[in-house]
Motif scaffolding. Structure first.
Motif, mmCIF file in Angstrom:
data_model
loop_
_atom_site.group_PDB
_atom_site.id
_atom_site.type_symbol
_atom_site.label_atom_id
_atom_site.label_comp_id
_atom_site.label_asym_id
_atom_site.label_seq_id
_atom_site.Cartn_x
_atom_site.Cartn_y
_atom_site.Cartn_z
ATOM 1 N N TRP A 79 8.944 6.876 -0.715
ATOM 2 C CA TRP A 79 8.707 6.552 -1.932
ATOM 3 C C TRP A 79 7.137 6.553 -1.988
ATOM 4 C CZ3 TRP A 79 11.997 7.985 -5.283
ATOM 5 C CH2 TRP A 79 13.607 7.760 -4.866
ATOM 6 N N GLN A 80 6.389 7.085 -3.201
ATOM 7 C CA GLN A 80 4.855 7.096 -3.187
ATOM 8 C C GLN A 80 4.499 5.675 -3.138
ATOM 9 O OE1 GLN A 80 3.970 8.461 -7.052
ATOM 10 N NE2 GLN A 80 1.565 8.331 -6.614
ATOM 11 N N ALA A 81 5.008 4.676 -3.630
ATOM 12 C CA ALA A 81 4.274 3.300 -3.671
ATOM 13 C C ALA A 81 4.695 2.831 -2.047
ATOM 14 C CB ALA A 81 5.325 2.489 -4.342
ATOM 15 N N ASP A 82 5.346 3.386 -1.203
ATOM 16 C CA ASP A 82 5.555 2.578 0.228
ATOM 17 C C ASP A 82 4.174 3.525 1.167
ATOM 18 O OD1 ASP A 82 7.420 1.189 -0.744
ATOM 19 O OD2 ASP A 82 8.917 2.436 0.039
ATOM 20 N N TRP A 83 3.707 4.379 0.578
ATOM 21 C CA TRP A 83 2.704 5.031 1.726
ATOM 22 C C TRP A 83 1.467 4.406 1.641
ATOM 23 C CZ3 TRP A 83 3.353 8.633 5.165
ATOM 24 C CH2 TRP A 83 4.673 9.430 4.933
ATOM 25 N N GLY A 84 1.329 3.673 0.828
ATOM 26 C CA GLY A 84 -0.206 2.889 0.841
ATOM 27 C C GLY A 84 -1.546 3.965 0.764
ATOM 28 N N PRO A 85 -2.684 3.484 0.607
ATOM 29 C CA PRO A 85 -3.955 4.294 0.338
ATOM 30 C C PRO A 85 -4.287 5.126 0.883
ATOM 31 C CG PRO A 85 -4.412 1.867 0.915
ATOM 32 C CD PRO A 85 -2.929 1.737 0.796
ATOM 33 N N GLN A 86 -4.063 5.030 2.315
ATOM 34 C CA GLN A 86 -4.531 6.261 3.402
ATOM 35 C C GLN A 86 -3.984 7.581 2.998
ATOM 36 O OE1 GLN A 86 -5.710 5.211 7.262
ATOM 37 N NE2 GLN A 86 -6.054 3.239 6.988
ATOM 38 N N TYR A 87 -2.811 7.642 2.386
ATOM 39 C CA TYR A 87 -2.158 8.654 2.264
ATOM 40 C C TYR A 87 -3.100 9.748 1.462
ATOM 41 C CZ TYR A 87 1.493 12.535 1.044
ATOM 42 O OH TYR A 87 2.140 13.461 0.654
ATOM 43 N N ASP A 88 -3.624 9.239 0.507
ATOM 44 C CA ASP A 88 -4.735 9.939 -0.392
ATOM 45 C C ASP A 88 -5.989 10.040 0.304
ATOM 46 O OD1 ASP A 88 -2.784 10.418 -2.512
ATOM 47 O OD2 ASP A 88 -3.297 8.197 -3.340
ATOM 48 N N MET A 89 -6.308 9.465 1.350
ATOM 49 C CA MET A 89 -7.536 9.604 2.077
ATOM 50 C C MET A 89 -7.634 10.716 3.150
ATOM 51 S SD MET A 89 -8.169 5.498 2.435
ATOM 52 C CE MET A 89 -9.495 5.787 3.507
ATOM 53 N N LEU A 90 -6.311 10.918 3.754
ATOM 54 C CA LEU A 90 -6.256 11.710 4.953
ATOM 55 C C LEU A 90 -6.429 13.132 4.480
ATOM 56 C CD1 LEU A 90 -3.260 13.292 5.051
ATOM 57 C CD2 LEU A 90 -2.556 11.212 5.580
ATOM 58 N N GLU A 91 -6.802 14.271 5.506
ATOM 59 C CA GLU A 91 -6.948 15.636 5.286
ATOM 60 C C GLU A 91 -6.237 16.300 6.456
ATOM 61 O OE1 GLU A 91 -10.834 16.658 5.837
ATOM 62 O OE2 GLU A 91 -11.720 15.640 4.135
ATOM 63 N N LEU A 92 -5.484 17.430 6.280
ATOM 64 C CA LEU A 92 -4.803 18.270 7.204
ATOM 65 C C LEU A 92 -5.439 18.323 8.279
ATOM 66 C CD1 LEU A 92 -3.113 21.117 4.778
ATOM 67 C CD2 LEU A 92 -2.618 18.668 5.024
ATOM 68 N N GLY A 93 -4.841 18.243 9.420
ATOM 69 C CA GLY A 93 -5.433 18.312 10.693
ATOM 70 C C GLY A 93 -5.807 16.945 11.301
ATOM 71 N N ASP A 94 -5.782 15.944 10.510
ATOM 72 C CA ASP A 94 -5.928 14.484 10.894
ATOM 73 C C ASP A 94 -4.973 14.089 11.954
ATOM 74 O OD1 ASP A 94 -8.239 14.401 9.421
ATOM 75 O OD2 ASP A 94 -7.526 12.878 7.895
ATOM 76 N N THR A 95 -5.426 13.142 12.691
ATOM 77 C CA THR A 95 -4.137 12.348 13.754
ATOM 78 C C THR A 95 -3.764 11.014 12.876
ATOM 79 O OG1 THR A 95 -5.073 13.483 15.829
ATOM 80 C CG2 THR A 95 -3.927 11.454 15.902
ATOM 81 N N VAL A 96 -2.669 10.861 12.936
ATOM 82 C CA VAL A 96 -2.054 9.655 12.147
ATOM 83 C C VAL A 96 -1.079 8.973 13.051
ATOM 84 C CG1 VAL A 96 -2.725 10.527 9.967
ATOM 85 C CG2 VAL A 96 -0.493 10.827 10.772
ATOM 86 N N ILE A 97 -0.654 8.090 12.809
ATOM 87 C CA ILE A 97 0.361 7.031 13.184
ATOM 88 C C ILE A 97 0.836 6.430 12.138
ATOM 89 C CG2 ILE A 97 -1.088 4.850 14.096
ATOM 90 C CD1 ILE A 97 0.811 4.662 16.314
ATOM 91 N N ILE A 98 2.338 6.377 11.983
ATOM 92 C CA ILE A 98 2.936 5.768 10.828
ATOM 93 C C ILE A 98 4.084 4.731 11.787
ATOM 94 C CG2 ILE A 98 4.469 6.338 9.002
ATOM 95 C CD1 ILE A 98 3.631 9.021 9.030
ATOM 96 N N THR A 99 3.968 3.508 11.414
ATOM 97 C CA THR A 99 4.679 2.509 12.177
ATOM 98 C C THR A 99 6.063 2.053 11.414
ATOM 99 O OG1 THR A 99 3.470 1.003 11.053
ATOM 100 C CG2 THR A 99 2.658 1.554 13.107
ATOM 101 N N ASN A 100 7.051 1.619 12.113
ATOM 102 C CA ASN A 100 8.055 1.214 11.457
ATOM 103 C C ASN A 100 8.879 2.433 10.245
ATOM 104 O OD1 ASN A 100 8.031 -1.631 12.363
ATOM 105 N ND2 ASN A 100 6.528 -1.786 10.770
ATOM 106 N N VAL A 101 9.148 3.483 11.177
ATOM 107 C CA VAL A 101 9.843 4.816 10.481
ATOM 108 C C VAL A 101 11.126 4.695 10.953
ATOM 109 C CG1 VAL A 101 9.687 7.181 10.301
ATOM 110 C CG2 VAL A 101 7.479 6.007 10.608
ATOM 111 N N GLY A 102 11.864 4.581 9.777
ATOM 112 C CA GLY A 102 13.486 4.778 9.917
ATOM 113 C C GLY A 102 13.766 6.527 10.092
ATOM 114 N N MET A 103 15.168 6.491 10.491
ATOM 115 C CA MET A 103 15.618 7.814 10.864
ATOM 116 C C MET A 103 16.559 8.423 9.739
ATOM 117 S SD MET A 103 13.713 8.497 13.671
ATOM 118 C CE MET A 103 14.273 10.162 13.617
#
Length: 638
Positions: A591-615
């Protein structure tokens, strides 16, 4: 109109011949796999599109078929499907049964079996049988009247098809472009051109159909897979048959090509090679005059590189037809209908020697690509030169406007573009502002499915035929909610056994293990999972408390996804990222609200880590799910 006396093919139902588990009468465009000998399965077959993608660039094939990256879904991709569907819906109808001004849904849906194909066992009436024959004064009596009827019908169907495709496009999480840019008049022109091409077939049938074929059609002859006309698989006598010379109405019915019934489930009417490693789906197959002609419909001008692929695809279809007919029947013609150019391009059919050579090449390619999945080093970024064509698929010597890499959707991650092959591979990371280190999990080590043994604690059957509500428990007082999302397994068997009762010992096989937002354990049953009843002395092999439910995913951002909608609670939005590391790729969404502010800041090609991800996932597709406790961090800029 007079008719020819000679006969070129028998249209009466043929006694099926068994060939290694296959039923093979002549003129059968649908060839289903033998479930007893098919060790390859639907997901590992080779197709013409895969062959063409590999030859265009091995790395392109790898990104789309191994990493399963999805290219942007622009409206033109859906427009082509809408035009083809409108043409097929029109071909399915009869001018004796449907007024030109009738709505698009005048035919009831085709009765389908459990596999989504027209149902051979259906004992009720079929759509065409539910309509009264129109008075003869409303029947088209000449080419002009038939053309008016058919073009009116195709425009009616096109309007409905475009609306359906607009809805489908709007729901896609990779949609791109603007639907408002779709040129409806151009779509109408292409659909009309397709109908005009078929009307020419009708006229040829009127003037040249043999007397024997005409009589057999009038007597109700049907092939193993009849051209979709809203009728069943067997007829005693065709209800629209006339006396004397062939009429325009009869020519419309006799010349109708085979095509995939628009009501059938997608990819349910493929032709599969007897050895199961190759498959395809034909657009149109004409056979009214005894010859076999395969037509590929293209809602385009044919003035780009893909026109070269279409030629190769049709030649592969000729190979497939030959093999699925025990090498006893070749196609007689191959054509591409470029609807935007109003052009019919004839393709030279392959010889038997060429088809033998093609078979060896394709089988070797299947072994290379599908028998064992190649790694990225075996799929180098070596693009083929772009080809140039004039409208109508006419080869041109003009230089291409772009290189293949310049127009590639994956240049941001490809070494031939602005990307590279060095992506994260798990590891320990120190996040800014945090004393704790985060251990990243390689994508190929994520575990989403588990086998869990327990006793049925709650079983509530639905009165409406829906999936039952089930919970299981173990002796350690651990509980799990078993959510049955699919009632039929991919092998055709039920996912929930008959006679299941409270207290039964069961094994929930290959269930997707999840924790919901409240922290409760959920076992999701999809087409790859099932519940199996066990003997009472079976031992519990895994505790419900053992499987890992949360993961830390690190990788390169390939693209964003987004889906929006509206529910009783108001508008909603789900966002996602396609993440690539050295071991694989996975889409993480939430859900949009769960992503936090960095979702809108990132650019394609950036390296990211997403913690506490369910399957999560469905069938062969595994996805990640973020929750309120999940966090997105940008580790490195592109």
């Amino acid at each position: 109109m007079s008719v020819k006396q000679e006969s070129s093919i028998k249209l009466q139902p043929l006694r099926p011949r068994v060939f290694e588990g296959w039923i093979l009468p002549l003129r059968m465009p649908v060839h289903l796999p033998n479930s007893e000998s098919d060790s390859i399965g639907n997901f590992n077959r080779l197709s013409a599109s895969q062959v063409n993608a590999w030859k265009a660039c091995p790395r392109l094939w790898f990104y789309e078929k191994v990493r399963r990256l999805v290219m942007p879904q622009i409206p033109i991709l859906f427009v082509g499907r809408a035009v083809e569907e409108a043409i097929c819906q029109t071909l399915k109808e009869s001018p004796c049964l449907v007024m030109a001004s009738a709505p698009s849904d005048v035919y009831a849906p085709t009765p389908l079996d459990d596999e989504g194909r027209p149902n051979r066992e259906h004992e009720g009436s079929w759509p065409a049988e539910q309509l009264l024959t129109l008075p003869e004064k409303h029947w088209p009596q000449n080419k002009d009247e038939l053309l008016v009827w058919a073009t009116t019908r195709v425009r009616t169907h096109l309007k409905a098809s475009l609306e359906n495709m607009k809805i489908e496009w709007s729901k896609h999480d990779r949609k791109a472009g603007r639907w408002e840019d779709v040129d409806v008049e151009r779509c109408q022109m292409m659909a009309t051109n397709g109908i005009l091409m078929h009307i020419n077939e009708v006229e040829n049938c009127l003037t040249s159909v043999s007397k024997k074929i005409l009589e057999e059609w009038r007597n109700g002859a049907r092939t193993q897979w009849p051209a979709p006309d809203g009728r069943g698989f067997q007829l005693d006598q065709h209800p629209l048959s006339q006396d004397g010379d062939v009429t325009w109405i009869e020519a419309w019915e006799i010349s109708r090509p085979w095509f995939v019934d628009p009501d059938a489930k997608p990819f349910s009417m493929n032709a599969v090679h007897p050895e199961h490693w190759f498959q395809g789906e034909y657009d149109l197959v004409y056979s009214w005059d005894g010859s076999i002609r395969i037509i590929d419909i293209k809602a385009s001008l044919g003035n780009n590189d893909r026109s070269g692929d279409y030629v190769k695809q049709l030649r592969m279809y000729a190979f497939l037809w030959w093999h699925t007919h025990e090498k006893q029947q070749e196609v007689d013609g191959l054509e591409i209908w470029y609807l935007a150019a109003n052009s019919q391009k004839m393709i030279e059919k392959p010889t038997i020697e060429e088809m033998d050579e093609m078979g060896s090449e394709l089988k070797e390619l299947w072994s290379q690509l599908r028998e064992v999945t190649p790694d990225i080093e075996q799929c180098p970024p070596k693009p083929a030169p772009m080809r140039s064509f004039e409208p109508g698929g006419v080869p041109s010597d003009k230089p291409a406007k772009q290189t293949r890499c310049e127009r590639c959707d994956w240049s941001i991650i490809c070494p031939n573009g602005t990307g590279h092959d060095e992506h994260p591979h798990g590891g320990t990371y120190q996040l800014p502002g945090s004393y704790a280190e985060i251990e990243g999990d390689p994508i190929d080590e994520l575990e989403d499915r588990h086998d869990i043994i327990g006793h049925v604690h709650t079983l509530i059957h639905s009165q409406s035929g829906r999936a039952p509500r089930i919970t299981i428990t173990q002796s350690n007082n651990a509980f799990a909610d078993v959510q049955v999302k699919a009632m039929i397994h991919s092998d055709g068997t039920p996912t929930v056994p008959e006679g299941l009762e409270k207290g039964d010992l069961v094994r929930v096989e290959k269930a997707i293990f999840q924790l919901n937002y409240k922290g409760a354990i959920v076992l999701k049953i999809d087409p790859f999972a099932r519940i199996v009843k066990l003997d009472s002395d079976e031992k519990v092999t895994m505790s419900l408390l053992k499987p890992r439910a949360r993961w830390n995913i690190m990788g390169t951002v390939v693209y964003r996804t987004e889906k929006r909608g509206e529910s009783a609670r108001g508008e909603w939005c789900r966002r996602g990222l396609m993440i690539l590391d050295n071991t694989g790729a996975i889409k993480v969404e939430g859900w949009q609200a769960d992503w936090g502010p960095q979702y809108d800041m990132l650019e394609l090609g950036d390296t990211v880590i997403i913690t506490n991800v369910g399957m999560n996932g469905w069938a062969a597709l595994t996805t990640g799910e973020i929750y309120r406790a999940s966090r997105l961090h940008i580790v490195a800029d592109n």
